[in-house]
Design a protein around this motif. Sequence first.
Motif, short mmCIF file in Angstrom:
data_model
loop_
_atom_site.label_atom_id
_atom_site.label_comp_id
_atom_site.label_asym_id
_atom_site.label_seq_id
_atom_site.Cartn_x
_atom_site.Cartn_y
_atom_site.Cartn_z
N SER A 1 -12.42 30.66 -45.49
CA SER A 1 -13.18 29.44 -45.75
C SER A 1 -14.18 29.71 -46.86
N LYS A 2 -14.35 28.72 -47.72
CA LYS A 2 -15.33 28.84 -48.79
C LYS A 2 -16.67 28.24 -48.41
N SER A 3 -16.69 27.51 -47.28
CA SER A 3 -17.95 26.96 -46.80
C SER A 3 -17.97 27.00 -45.28
N LEU A 4 -19.15 27.11 -44.74
CA LEU A 4 -19.33 27.11 -43.30
C LEU A 4 -18.89 25.76 -42.70
N GLU A 5 -19.12 24.69 -43.44
CA GLU A 5 -18.72 23.36 -42.98
C GLU A 5 -17.20 23.27 -42.78
N MET A 6 -16.43 23.78 -43.73
CA MET A 6 -14.97 23.73 -43.60
C MET A 6 -14.48 24.64 -42.47
N LEU A 7 -15.14 25.77 -42.28
CA LEU A 7 -14.77 26.65 -41.17
C LEU A 7 -14.98 25.93 -39.84
N GLU A 8 -16.11 25.25 -39.71
CA GLU A 8 -16.40 24.55 -38.46
C GLU A 8 -15.46 23.36 -38.25
N ILE A 9 -15.12 22.65 -39.32
CA ILE A 9 -14.17 21.54 -39.20
C ILE A 9 -12.81 22.06 -38.75
N SER A 10 -12.37 23.16 -39.33
CA SER A 10 -11.09 23.76 -38.93
C SER A 10 -11.11 24.17 -37.46
N LEU A 11 -12.23 24.74 -37.03
CA LEU A 11 -12.37 25.15 -35.63
C LEU A 11 -12.32 23.93 -34.70
#
Length: 126
Positions: free
Chosen positions: A103-113
């Motif tokens: 992930s390039k951003s924490l936001e995208m990591l959390e959305i994926s999770l």
Amino acid sequence: MWTFVKSRNNEVWIWLALEVNSRKVIGYAVGDRSVNTFKRLWDGISDKIKRKAIFYTDRWDAYNLIPYKQRIIKKGGTNHVERLFLTLRNDNPRFTRKTIRFSKSLEMLEISLKLWIHYYNSYTLR
């Protein structure tokens, strides 16, 4: 479980609470490995569950927020959640530790999770 965002030097920890009988994820938090991140996980669990449940943990200091009588520190008590982390890593390369996908951003990591948790909880057969 940990992964990283942008570079391997930027570790991000994923904390999950799992209901053992149904194997569904009942809470999560993303952040560092601190008491504050665990507190976000703890606050996300309903009060009804917090009052009645028994929590299996390791000896990490953050877990001291759990009432003493409801906490069991036992090797092997965390098998279900460790298996869940393996399933998460197998389903989504973004969460593996040695990969070129990240992930390039924490936001995208959390959305994926969140998407993965929704998918996992929807198709858990128990």
